[in-house]
Design a protein around this motif. Structure first.
Motif, PDB file in Angstrom:
ATOM      1  N   LYS A 200       0.846  -1.190   0.000  1.00  0.00           N
ATOM      2  CA  LYS A 200       0.000   0.000   0.000  1.00  0.00           C
ATOM      3  C   LYS A 200       0.883   1.243   0.000  1.00  0.00           C
ATOM      4  O   LYS A 200       1.976   1.242   0.577  1.00  0.00           O
ATOM      5  CB  LYS A 200      -0.894   0.020   1.247  1.00  0.00           C
ATOM      6  CG  LYS A 200      -1.831  -1.155   1.347  1.00  0.00           C
ATOM      7  CD  LYS A 200      -3.105  -0.840   0.646  1.00  0.00           C
ATOM      8  CE  LYS A 200      -4.114  -1.969   0.905  1.00  0.00           C
ATOM      9  NZ  LYS A 200      -5.078  -2.051  -0.143  1.00  0.00           N
ATOM     10  N   ALA A 201       0.418   2.302  -0.615  1.00  0.00           N
ATOM     11  CA  ALA A 201       1.152   3.568  -0.622  1.00  0.00           C
ATOM     12  C   ALA A 201       1.384   4.015   0.820  1.00  0.00           C
ATOM     13  O   ALA A 201       0.471   3.979   1.640  1.00  0.00           O
ATOM     14  CB  ALA A 201       0.353   4.629  -1.380  1.00  0.00           C
ATOM     15  N   GLY A 202       2.613   4.369   1.141  1.00  0.00           N
ATOM     16  CA  GLY A 202       2.960   4.837   2.472  1.00  0.00           C
ATOM     17  C   GLY A 202       3.102   3.750   3.526  1.00  0.00           C
ATOM     18  O   GLY A 202       3.356   4.050   4.691  1.00  0.00           O
ATOM     19  N   GLN A 203       2.943   2.487   3.138  1.00  0.00           N
ATOM     20  CA  GLN A 203       3.042   1.373   4.086  1.00  0.00           C
ATOM     21  C   GLN A 203       4.492   1.120   4.487  1.00  0.00           C
ATOM     22  O   GLN A 203       5.408   1.281   3.688  1.00  0.00           O
ATOM     23  CB  GLN A 203       2.457   0.109   3.445  1.00  0.00           C
ATOM     24  CG  GLN A 203       2.435  -1.106   4.347  1.00  0.00           C
ATOM     25  CD  GLN A 203       1.762  -2.313   3.685  1.00  0.00           C
ATOM     26  OE1 GLN A 203       1.689  -2.416   2.467  1.00  0.00           O
ATOM     27  NE2 GLN A 203       1.275  -3.230   4.503  1.00  0.00           N
ATOM     28  N   LYS A 204       4.697   0.722   5.716  1.00  0.00           N
ATOM     29  CA  LYS A 204       6.021   0.307   6.173  1.00  0.00           C
ATOM     30  C   LYS A 204       6.321  -1.041   5.519  1.00  0.00           C
ATOM     31  O   LYS A 204       5.455  -1.917   5.442  1.00  0.00           O
ATOM     32  CB  LYS A 204       6.077   0.156   7.689  1.00  0.00           C
ATOM     33  CG  LYS A 204       5.827   1.447   8.442  1.00  0.00           C
ATOM     34  CD  LYS A 204       6.985   2.387   8.313  1.00  0.00           C
ATOM     35  CE  LYS A 204       6.754   3.631   9.155  1.00  0.00           C
ATOM     36  NZ  LYS A 204       7.602   4.724   8.778  1.00  0.00           N
ATOM     37  N   VAL A 205       7.560  -1.197   5.042  1.00  0.00           N
ATOM     38  CA  VAL A 205       7.974  -2.423   4.362  1.00  0.00           C
ATOM     39  C   VAL A 205       9.254  -2.932   5.014  1.00  0.00           C
ATOM     40  O   VAL A 205      10.178  -2.157   5.275  1.00  0.00           O
ATOM     41  CB  VAL A 205       8.225  -2.176   2.856  1.00  0.00           C
ATOM     42  CG1 VAL A 205       8.673  -3.458   2.155  1.00  0.00           C
ATOM     43  CG2 VAL A 205       6.993  -1.602   2.185  1.00  0.00           C
ATOM     44  N   LYS A 206       9.282  -4.221   5.268  1.00  0.00           N
ATOM     45  CA  LYS A 206      10.483  -4.889   5.774  1.00  0.00           C
ATOM     46  C   LYS A 206      10.842  -5.944   4.727  1.00  0.00           C
ATOM     47  O   LYS A 206      10.148  -6.945   4.583  1.00  0.00           O
ATOM     48  CB  LYS A 206      10.207  -5.528   7.136  1.00  0.00           C
ATOM     49  CG  LYS A 206      11.409  -6.190   7.758  1.00  0.00           C
ATOM     50  CD  LYS A 206      11.058  -6.723   9.144  1.00  0.00           C
ATOM     51  CE  LYS A 206      12.251  -7.383   9.784  1.00  0.00           C
ATOM     52  NZ  LYS A 206      11.899  -7.911  11.118  1.00  0.00           N
ATOM     53  N   LEU A 207      11.895  -5.676   3.963  1.00  0.00           N
ATOM     54  CA  LEU A 207      12.284  -6.549   2.858  1.00  0.00           C
ATOM     55  C   LEU A 207      13.613  -7.215   3.172  1.00  0.00           C
ATOM     56  O   LEU A 207      14.584  -6.549   3.536  1.00  0.00           O
ATOM     57  CB  LEU A 207      12.403  -5.747   1.564  1.00  0.00           C
ATOM     58  CG  LEU A 207      12.741  -6.577   0.333  1.00  0.00           C
ATOM     59  CD1 LEU A 207      11.893  -6.145  -0.848  1.00  0.00           C
ATOM     60  CD2 LEU A 207      14.208  -6.491  -0.016  1.00  0.00           C
ATOM     61  N   THR A 208      13.641  -8.541   3.038  1.00  0.00           N
ATOM     62  CA  THR A 208      14.866  -9.306   3.240  1.00  0.00           C
ATOM     63  C   THR A 208      15.287  -9.916   1.918  1.00  0.00           C
ATOM     64  O   THR A 208      14.509 -10.634   1.282  1.00  0.00           O
ATOM     65  CB  THR A 208      14.664 -10.420   4.288  1.00  0.00           C
ATOM     66  OG1 THR A 208      14.282  -9.816   5.527  1.00  0.00           O
ATOM     67  CG2 THR A 208      15.937 -11.235   4.478  1.00  0.00           C
TER      68      THR A 208
END
Length: 155
Positions: free
Chosen positions: A48-56
């Protein structure tokens, strides 16, 4: 008894608040594709726009171990950044620069460093505020033509 009930209510409220915050984080794991080591195992991501993302970026399990990175780009910038990545093959400092083209910095939303085989790196960022299709790629020499995808940012 009244204090115990108040304490339990406060703790429950805090726990629910923490859960709600965690539920709002998009957790993504990318790794080399098991059938095509020059591709990611996922080519489409949605946030989602503005969503926090944790990418590994988990560089394990490849049949042909080699370094990879992850660059999320502004819409429409895949080919330009890919051409700049190809040009880095002639740069003796390419590896030290994680094969991230200096000229492309304005077109990169977020990136990992170059992740060696059997290692991983996690980055946390906020998804772009503007909805759209944001390309992602690996810029290790020769990889971007196959190791790429799209992050769909929706409202």
């Amino acid at each position: 008894m009244k204090h115990t009930r108040l304490l339990l209510t406060t703790l429950a409220s805090l726990a629910l608040s923490a859960f709600a915050q965690d539920a709002g984080v998009a957790t993504i794991e990318l790794k080399p594709d098991s059938k095509n080591p020059l591709g990611y195992d996922k080519t489409e991501l949605s946030v989602k726009a503005g969503q926090k993302v944790k990418l590994t970026l988990n560089n394990t399990g490849s049949i042909a171990p080699q370094p990879h990175n992850f660059l999320l780009l502004k819409p429409g910038k895949l080919d330009a950044v890919g051409a700049q990545a190809n040009a880095m093959l002639a740069d003796p400092q390419g590896m030290a620069k994680n094969y991230i083209p200096e000229a492309a910095k304005a077109d990169i939303v977020v990136n990992t460093k170059l992740v060696q085989p059997n290692q991983s790196e996690t980055i946390e960022f906020t998804a772009p505020a503007e909805a759209g299709d944001y390309p992602f790629m690996c810029t290790f020499p020769g990889h971007w033509m196959l190791m790429r995808g799209v992050m769909h940012v929706t409202n």
